[in-house]
Design an enzyme around this catalytic site. Structure first.
Site, short mmCIF file in Angstrom:
data_model
loop_
_atom_site.label_atom_id
_atom_site.label_comp_id
_atom_site.label_asym_id
_atom_site.label_seq_id
_atom_site.Cartn_x
_atom_site.Cartn_y
_atom_site.Cartn_z
N CYS A 1 0.84 -1.21 0.00
CA CYS A 1 0.00 0.00 0.00
C CYS A 1 0.87 1.26 0.00
CB CYS A 1 -0.95 0.00 1.20
SG CYS A 1 -0.14 -0.12 2.80
N HIS B 1 -1.39 1.61 7.39
CA HIS B 1 -1.94 1.48 6.04
C HIS B 1 -1.85 2.83 5.36
CE1 HIS B 1 -4.24 -0.09 2.74
NE2 HIS B 1 -5.20 0.81 2.91
#
Length: 930
Positions: free
Chosen positions: A280, A855
């Site tokens: 990510c 994230h």
């Protein structure tokens, strides 16, 4: 030179090019012009010139004719006839193994045209034209060019033959320093013409090697010789698909997905990136960079193809630029909902080993690598010259800055420099001699610090000496770089207990992981640690013989039968919260210790009534100290739990028990003197396993030679009957727990001001003063002199110091539009063009989570529609502008307003009015990110 063999059509064309028959000069004049004239056979070979092959027998016949003065009509040579040099009369391919002087002679172009004008060329025969090439500094006529088989990727069964000189270029017709000689014919252009492919379409070449595998011809600026192409080698031309992909890159696993997206037509740029496993961070950086308009247009319009630098030793042979270009073309084709960046991930890992595998990384670190890699792969400077850095030496700033920027551009000239590079002014002052050093340095992004608070909030549990009081939870504000003593002082303000009567411990898995000294740093305590602060006697201490009392660490254990084949194996399990108890150092009997501990446990341990007491044996009453000394207990070892383990199971809410000891059987345990004793006592080590070495036993009591640990061992039945687990786990919250240390939001301008603040260099990074001739802890100040078209601002949320490691979740307020840098830029400004200092936001890289995990996502403004979108790996959703600002903002991308206006397409009179850049169009369903 390129040709599809020598066809009759080529021969006819050659005849058309021949000069008309001229008046034939005398034979002696012919001989001088052909053999001795400046246009004859005498001139030296020059690279690139054309020479022609003439069959030797015809040439010798001509020599006899001119030498004989034409007296013998039988010596007239007739038309030039090279039939003996060809294998056949169809393809007109030269015979193999022809030797100059035996089979043919070479004539320069002028001499050839003279002979053709005087004698003519056999009808239908093509002229045999060959180029002079320079191989290893030797000029020679290349009689046998390289013959390649050209194939189109969409039709692998049909091959076309074409001939090329070894000095012909593969692709672009540029005389670059990395190409040894100028090109004349291009392999790529010949293939495009052969297969009727427009030059505007993007193509690339592959070669089939001896093993049968295919290898990409990445650098098309080299020659046929440098590419090591041989006669008979297969060259495949591939044309990019309309969706931005290459036919050869279609993996079998992706075939179904590509079929589904074949007819999909969406907004260009609104395309997700599949998470390959902790990638990510890469997806977030790519989405931000993809939404920089001028950089994306540069790749979409194929301008990068002309600037790929395959010769840069600091670059990556153009591979990173090509891999990124493929991603951009796919994402902006409008034919994909999401794409799989597997090839790009592989390329990044190949050139930067830190990104190999699938570990989580920092999006800003990848962004830094990618910008540097793209710059070097696209650097227009093919050979970097040495440039000496010069100090200001009292010269005007504008002169020094101009010189520094020119020197930078002499070595670095690419689209990355054009778009992202700015200029710092760095001022360093020596604290001893006052010497001032001024330099101007380029930058690609600003890493700005966040204002850091010097306070820290810690949660602790206070355990009073009064057994009637439950443990209290406190929330304390302490100095971030403070000591354990500061924690005790803060707690004393809430409890009224003197800091000298406190001991601090880290409790983990029902045992003491560590007991702290007052002078230790608070940085050793992590936020997830369970910290207990115990009240002890003012006279007590651990390990100080001068004190009257000693502090005993107390563990609670329960004897439980372990499952074994004969059910005779017993174990001990830790449970509950450990204690620190002050006891007299001298003449402490086991019975007295028992009653002290029974008193400390009285809140949740019930004393037995007289009915519960056993009559017992009168002899037992006479046993020494009413409680036997601890016997030897054999037990297994237990390792100290590491700090990386999960949160303690001994937390205030209780937890599972930890096995710490085992014994051969109940007969080896100390016999109970009287049944009125609810538990037995055992010396143990810090892990809670048995250890007899701590105590010195004698007939009068217990003496201490080192810090002892005592275990209170319970029989299961006695614990069930007299021990109240609910009450033991109970605690109360102090009023301070309800207080919240509010973090005031920070304006982005404050971070920039902090970035330009004067600082003193650290000991690890001193500055060498040329006057003092030694390293100094000088003061340094950075100022902004020149800002780039696109400004990247990195918020330094991750703080790593020798005292602490943390992520700052401070809310940074940043403007979507009109970020004004006019007060930060110290270069004399153009007041008539304020837009040169104002920026609009175009993208944000977000990080959610902490130091160890997290994230990454992206907010980005589409350059075509002006609509903001939220990119979360392969998911893309429209959002409103009021959702962009959050505590997760990590890397900000700003575009200068004059650039935005320059890039904005001019609408025609028939077009509807366009929405403002990065605006919020109506009639969208928006996703709530929060």
């Amino acid at each position: 030179m390129a040709a599809v063999a020598e066809s009759p059509a080529a021969a006819a064309a050659a005849e058309d090019r021949e000069p008309q028959r001229e008046a034939v000069p005398g034979l002696e004049s012919q001989r001088r012009q052909i053999e001795n004239g400046e246009n004859g056979r005498g001139p030296p070979l020059r690279a690139g010139e054309s020479w022609f092959l003439v069959e030797r027998h015809w040439y010798k016949q001509w020599e006899v004719h001119v030498q004989g003065g034409g007296q013998d009509p039988s010596t007239f040579p007739g038309c030039i006839n090279n039939a003996e040099l060809f294998e056949d009369q169809v393809n007109w391919r030269l015979k193999k193994g022809l030797v100059e002087g035996e089979d043919y002679v070479l004539l320069p172009a002028a001499a050839w045209h003279y002979l053709v004008s005087w004698y003519g060329l056999e009808h239908g025969q093509p002229p045999i034209e060959r180029k002079v090439v320079e191989l290893s500094s030797i000029q020679k006529v290349e009689v046998y060019p390289v013959e390649l088989l050209l194939i189109q990727h969409s039709d692998m069964d049909t091959a076309h033959t074409a001939q090329f000189n070894r000095t012909d270029s593969i692709g672009f017709q540029e005389d670059l320093e990395c190409a040894p000689s100028p090109s004349t014919d291009l392999v790529l252009r010949t293939a495009q013409e052969q297969f009727l492919v427009s030059p505007q379409e993007e193509t690339r070449l592959w070669i089939k090697n001896a093993e049968g595998s295919f290898e990409r011809l990445c650098n098309t600026r080299v020659t046929v010789l440098d590419a090591a192409l041989q006669t008979g080698q297969v060259v495949i031309m591939e044309t990019r698909n309309k969706d931005g992909t290459w036919p050869s890159a279609q993996l079998p696993a992706m075939s179904s997905a590509s079929e589904e997206d074949e007819d999909f037509q969406g907004q260009p740029g609104i395309c997700g990136l599949t998470n390959l496993g902790n990638t990510c961070f890469m997806n977030s950086a790519l989405q931000c960079l993809s939404n920089v308009p001028q950089l994306t247009n540069y790749f979409l319009k194929n301008r990068y193809l002309e600037e790929l630098n395959f010769c840069n030793p600091l670059g990556m042979k153009g591979e990173i630029a090509e891999a990124y270009a493929d991603l951009v073309k796919q994402a902006w084709s409008g034919h994909h909902r999401s794409i799989v960046p597997h090839v790009f991930k592989t390329k990044v890992g190949h050139f930067a080993s830190q990104f190999l595998g699938y570990q989580q990384h920092d999006s800003q670190e990848l962004l830094s690598f990618l910008l540097d890699g793209l710059h070097e792969d696209l650097n227009r400077v093919k050979k970097k010259e040495y440039v000496e850095l010069c100090d200001a030496a009292g010269r005007p700033d504008q002169e020094v800055a101009r010189e520094a920027w020119q020197n930078h551009r002499r070595r670095n000239d690419s689209v990355i420099v054009d778009t992202f590079h700015g200029l710092f002014k760095s001022t360093v002052v020596c604290p001893d001699c006052g010497n001032v050093s001024v330099t101007f340095d380029p930058f690609c992004y600003l890493s700005v610090p966040l204002p850091v608070t010097h306070k820290r909030v810690m949660e602790v549990f206070f355990v009073s000496m009064d057994p009637r009081r439950k443990p209290e939870q406190h929330r304390l504000v302490v100095p971030k770089r403070g000591k354990i003593s500061d924690l005790c002082v803060a707690l004393a303000k809430h409890t009224g207990v003197s800091p000298e009567r406190m001991m601090v411990a880290d409790v983990f898995s029902h045992r003491f992981y560590k007991i702290y000294q007052l002078e230790e740093s608070l940085s050793s305590i992590l936020d997830r640690d369970d910290i207990f602060i115990y009240e002890v006697s003012g006279r007590a201490a651990i390990g100080e013989n001068s004190r009257e009392d000693v502090v005993l660490p107390i563990y609670l254990r329960e004897r439980t039968p372990a499952r074994d084949y004969n059910n005779s194996y017993y174990g001990l399990m830790l449970f509950g919260h450990p204690l620190l108890v002050s006891v007299p150092r001298d003449r402490l009997s086991w019975d007295a210790l028992y009653h002290i501990l029974l008193y400390r446990l009285s809140r949740y341990v019930t004393r037995p009534s007289s009915d519960d007491e056993d009559d017992g044996d009168e002899k037992d009453l006479e046993d020494k100290d009413n409680l036997p000394k601890p016997g030897h207990v054999a037990g297994g070892s237990s390792q100290d739990p590491g700090p990386e383990q999960a949160g303690p199971s001994s937390g205030v809410a209780g937890g599972s028990r930890a096995p710490v000891d085992n014994s051969p059987g109940p007969s080896h345990w100390p016999q109970r003197a009287r049944r009125k004793h609810l538990f037995t006592l055992q010396t143990v080590n810090s892990n809670g396993t048995s250890d007899r070495s701590t105590f010195n036993e004698d007939t009068h009591g217990v003496s201490f030679s080192s810090q002892p640990y005592i275990a209170i061992d319970w029989e299961p039945e006695m614990k069930k009957r007299y021990y109240d687990e609910v009450e033991a786990e109970g605690y109360v919250k102090h009023d301070c727990v309800g207080y919240v240390l509010k973090k005031a939001p920070v304006r982005l301008q404050e971070c920039i001001e902090l970035f330009t603040t004067t600082e003193t260099l650290e000991k690890e990074n001193p500055w060498y003063c040329p006057n003092c001739k030694q390293h100094q802890l000088a003061t340094k100040k950075l100022d902004l002199w020149m800002l780039p078209e696109t400004l990247i601002i990195h918020l330094k949320r991750f703080s790593y110091t020798k005292f602490s490691r943390e992520k700052l979740d401070t809310l940074v307020e940043f403007p979507i539009r009109d970020l004004d840098f006019s007060k930060f830029v110290i270069k004399p400004q153009n007041e008539s063009a304020p837009e040169l200092y104002k920026y609009d936001l175009i993208a944000v890289s977000n990080h959610y989570g902490g130091l160890r995990d997290g994230h990454y996502t992206t907010f980005a403004c589409n350059k075509d529609s002006g609509q903001w979108h939220y990119f979360d790996d392969n998911s893309v959703s429209p959002v409103t502008e009021n959702q962009i600002e959050s505590k997760a903002a990590y890397v900000l991308f700003y575009q200068r307003q004059d650039v935005a206006r320059r890039l904005q397409p001019q609408p025609s009179l028939s077009d509807p009015p366009a929405s403002p850049a990065c605006g919020t169009p109506a009639n969208f369903e928006f996703m709530d990110i929060n």
